[in-house]
Every structure is written in C-alpha cells, then in structure tokens.
Design an enzyme around this catalytic site. Sequence first.
Site, PDB file in Angstrom:
ATOM      1  N   GLU A 161       0.880  -1.174   0.000  1.00  0.00           N
ATOM      2  CA  GLU A 161       0.000   0.000   0.000  1.00  0.00           C
ATOM      3  C   GLU A 161       0.910   1.213   0.000  1.00  0.00           C
ATOM      4  OE1 GLU A 161      -3.760  -0.481   2.861  1.00  0.00           O
ATOM      5  OE2 GLU A 161      -1.873  -0.466   3.901  1.00  0.00           O
ATOM      6  N   ASP A 201       0.629  -6.666   0.603  1.00  0.00           N
ATOM      7  CA  ASP A 201       0.385  -6.024   1.896  1.00  0.00           C
ATOM      8  C   ASP A 201      -1.053  -5.490   1.918  1.00  0.00           C
ATOM      9  OD1 ASP A 201       0.446  -4.475   4.183  1.00  0.00           O
ATOM     10  OD2 ASP A 201       1.978  -3.098   3.473  1.00  0.00           O
TER      11      ASP A 201
HETATM   12  N1  LIG Z   1       7.324  -8.409  16.063  1.00  0.00           N
HETATM   13  C1  LIG Z   1       7.267  -7.098  16.289  1.00  0.00           C
HETATM   14  N2  LIG Z   1       7.531  -6.630  17.513  1.00  0.00           N
HETATM   15  C2  LIG Z   1       7.461  -5.316  17.761  1.00  0.00           C
HETATM   16  N3  LIG Z   1       7.107  -4.392  16.860  1.00  0.00           N
HETATM   17  C3  LIG Z   1       6.844  -4.824  15.624  1.00  0.00           C
HETATM   18  C4  LIG Z   1       6.888  -6.189  15.257  1.00  0.00           C
HETATM   19  N4  LIG Z   1       6.554  -6.306  13.939  1.00  0.00           N
HETATM   20  C5  LIG Z   1       6.301  -5.051  13.520  1.00  0.00           C
HETATM   21  N5  LIG Z   1       6.505  -4.171  14.510  1.00  0.00           N
HETATM   22  C6  LIG Z   1       6.393  -2.706  14.447  1.00  0.00           C
HETATM   23  O1  LIG Z   1       5.020  -2.358  14.505  1.00  0.00           O
HETATM   24  C7  LIG Z   1       4.779  -1.222  13.668  1.00  0.00           C
HETATM   25  C8  LIG Z   1       3.681  -1.574  12.673  1.00  0.00           C
HETATM   26  O2  LIG Z   1       4.150  -2.600  11.809  1.00  0.00           O
HETATM   27  P1  LIG Z   1       3.762  -2.611  10.263  1.00  0.00           P
HETATM   28  O3  LIG Z   1       4.429  -3.811   9.681  1.00  0.00           O
HETATM   29  O4  LIG Z   1       4.041  -1.274   9.629  1.00  0.00           O
HETATM   30  O5  LIG Z   1       2.182  -2.839  10.396  1.00  0.00           O
HETATM   31  P2  LIG Z   1       1.023  -2.712   9.322  1.00  0.00           P
HETATM   32  O6  LIG Z   1       1.652  -2.830   7.963  1.00  0.00           O
HETATM   33  O7  LIG Z   1       0.122  -3.864   9.664  1.00  0.00           O
HETATM   34  O8  LIG Z   1       0.362  -1.406   9.573  1.00  0.00           O
HETATM   35  C9  LIG Z   1       6.097  -0.857  13.009  1.00  0.00           C
HETATM   36  O9  LIG Z   1       6.690   0.167  13.777  1.00  0.00           O
HETATM   37  C10 LIG Z   1       6.902  -2.158  13.129  1.00  0.00           C
HETATM   38  O10 LIG Z   1       8.298  -1.926  13.186  1.00  0.00           O
HETATM   39  N1  LIG Z   2      -9.755   1.158   2.574  1.00  0.00           N
HETATM   40  C1  LIG Z   2      -9.257   1.980   3.513  1.00  0.00           C
HETATM   41  N2  LIG Z   2     -10.026   2.926   4.058  1.00  0.00           N
HETATM   42  C2  LIG Z   2      -9.546   3.773   4.994  1.00  0.00           C
HETATM   43  N3  LIG Z   2      -8.298   3.747   5.435  1.00  0.00           N
HETATM   44  C3  LIG Z   2      -7.512   2.806   4.923  1.00  0.00           C
HETATM   45  C4  LIG Z   2      -7.941   1.877   3.963  1.00  0.00           C
HETATM   46  N4  LIG Z   2      -6.900   1.054   3.670  1.00  0.00           N
HETATM   47  C5  LIG Z   2      -5.876   1.474   4.419  1.00  0.00           C
HETATM   48  N5  LIG Z   2      -6.244   2.519   5.161  1.00  0.00           N
HETATM   49  C6  LIG Z   2      -5.387   3.331   6.042  1.00  0.00           C
HETATM   50  C7  LIG Z   2      -5.140   2.767   7.394  1.00  0.00           C
HETATM   51  C8  LIG Z   2      -3.753   3.229   7.708  1.00  0.00           C
HETATM   52  O1  LIG Z   2      -3.775   4.535   8.281  1.00  0.00           O
HETATM   53  C9  LIG Z   2      -3.074   3.321   6.341  1.00  0.00           C
HETATM   54  C10 LIG Z   2      -2.205   2.145   5.991  1.00  0.00           C
HETATM   55  O2  LIG Z   2      -2.680   0.941   6.566  1.00  0.00           O
HETATM   56  P1  LIG Z   2      -1.711  -0.126   7.272  1.00  0.00           P
HETATM   57  O3  LIG Z   2      -2.651  -1.103   7.915  1.00  0.00           O
HETATM   58  O4  LIG Z   2      -0.839   0.591   8.246  1.00  0.00           O
HETATM   59  O5  LIG Z   2      -0.918  -0.747   6.155  1.00  0.00           O
HETATM   60  O6  LIG Z   2      -4.104   3.428   5.395  1.00  0.00           O
END
Ligand SMILES: Nc1ncnc2c1ncn2[C@@H]1O[C@H](COP(=O)(O)OP(=O)(O)O)[C@@H](O)[C@H]1O
Ligand SMILES: Nc1ncnc2c1ncn2[C@H]1C[C@H](O)[C@@H](COP(=O)(O)O)O1
Length: 222
Positions: free
Chosen positions: A43, A90
């Site tokens: 994303e 993702d």
């Molecule tokens: N196993 C873990 N332990 C602690 N923090 C983590 C772990 N995996 C991810 N994070 C941290 O959590 C935050 C969110 O992770 P991210 O992969 O960006 O989540 P998402 O893509 O679901 O929004 C980031 O700061 C990442 O470094």
């Molecule tokens: N479909 C969505 N509607 C509203 N917001 C969304 C949507 N998809 C992603 N998002 C937002 C939520 C987070 O702020 C960022 C990125 O998502 P993440 O789970 O951290 O990859 O976009």
Amino acid sequence: MNLREKYDIPPQTVITIAGTVGVGKSTMTKALAEALNFRTSFEKVDTNPYLDKFYEDFEKWSFHLQVYFLAERFKEQKRIFEYGGGFIQDRSIYEDTGIFAKMHYDKGTMSPTDYETYTNLFDAMVMTPYFPHPNLLVYLEGPIDAVIGRIQERGREMEQQTPNDYWIEMHERYENWINNFNSCPVLRLDINDYDLLKNPEAIESIVSRISHMLKQTSHLRK
Ligand SMILES: Nc1ncnc2c1ncn2[C@@H]1O[C@H](COP(=O)(O)OP(=O)(O)O)[C@@H](O)[C@H]1O
Ligand SMILES: Nc1ncnc2c1ncn2[C@H]1C[C@H](O)[C@@H](COP(=O)(O)O)O1
C-alpha cells in the site's frame, strides 16, 4: 536451496497479508518476500493524496479515499496477474469493503448513497469470475493493546491524532470479519507467537505453515 524450494511452494503463488492497522503486515510482507524470493505489492501510504485529509475529516473524504484505494489495489492486482504471480501483497482488497467502507457507513461517516455507489463498483470489479483470488490470506491477529502500541511506536502523525476508540472498533470488526471470510483459504497467525524483528529466523516456521496450508487447499485451485 531457498525456503520456497525447501518447502515446495509453487513460484506463481499469491499470498495476501491481512490484519488491522499496525498489526505488522508490512513487516511480514517484507520478511516473507525475502524468504520466498517473491515480489511485493505494498500500500502506498506516503503518496496517498487523500489519507491525511481523510483522518482530518472522515465524512468529507471517506468516499474519495475508498475509490482511490480501490483503483490502486486493482492496478496492483493487474500487475500481479501480468507477472504470473509470485507475490506477497500487503493488505487484501477484501478489507477495503469488509472493514473500512462498511465501518464508515455504519458510523455515518460515509453516506448511504456513497456506500452504495462504492459497493456496486467493488462488486462489479472484484466479485466476478475474472478476478483472481489469492492462493492464501495470512491473517495477523493480536491483542488491541499491542496493536495500539505498534501504531504509536510507528508514529504516523494522522494515526496518532486518531482516538483509540477508532482502533478498538476496527479491531473488533476484524474479528467478526475474519470469522466469516471465505473468499480464499486463510492461515491465522498470532503476533505473540513470533517476533520477526528480534528473531528473523522465525520466518521459516511461518513458511512451513504456509506450505502446509497451500498443500491442504491445493484442490480448490484445480
Ligand atoms: N514483532 C514485532 N515486535 C514489535 N514491533 C513490531 C513487530 N513487527 C512489527 N513491529 C512494528 O510495529 C509497527 C507496525 O508494523 P507494520 O508492519 O508497519 O504494520 P502494518 O503494515 O500492519 O500497519 C512498526 O513500527 C513495526 O516496526
Ligand atoms: N480502505 C481503507 N479505508 C480507509 N483507510 C484505509 C484503507 N486502507 C488502508 N487505510 C489506512 C489505514 C492506515 O492509516 C493506512 C495504511 O494501513 P496499514 O494497515 O498501516 O498498512 O491506510
């Protein structure tokens, strides 16, 4: 021999990573793609022209943002198809409608007309026999406190300013959504069972579980 070969994962496999904001999808996407030597589909958060505006005013921007995300994910879907698979994605396209659009409609921050227009568009684009579903959806789940902690630690400003109630409601909706999800096979992973930051080798046991699940569900693809 890389892990993809070791665990006999077909090179054209498409795996999508689902779960609430901050749960660790991007971290898992990178680790799995590296382990399997697959491409990634992320994303794009920083270049999204609506996301900041949306967090400032849900009511005004929720329709624009959903249409934007739908277009972006559809383009990515096309790219994955053109490469013939071998991707880690993702976030799934199913979460846009099943979680986000529905939540904003239910909360009154997306109008009924906008929601209907959006779901019609989504169904026409996605819920067709021509739309390739992923081979597996890896669902990441964990306690809400840990998730909020990760959102805070990541520090995206617009998310910091969003009240915790928003994340709590989303977390609950995810639970219901995954329990009823049946568009493709699902592997559920508890974030307390691995730590890819402290222990990157944990990816091997995840690849092994993915392989097992793909084998168990391979008949569905024939
Ligand atoms: N196993 C873990 N332990 C602690 N923090 C983590 C772990 N995996 C991810 N994070 C941290 O959590 C935050 C969110 O992770 P991210 O992969 O960006 O989540 P998402 O893509 O679901 O929004 C980031 O700061 C990442 O470094
Ligand atoms: N479909 C969505 N509607 C509203 N917001 C969304 C949507 N998809 C992603 N998002 C937002 C939520 C987070 O702020 C960022 C990125 O998502 P993440 O789970 O951290 O990859 O976009």
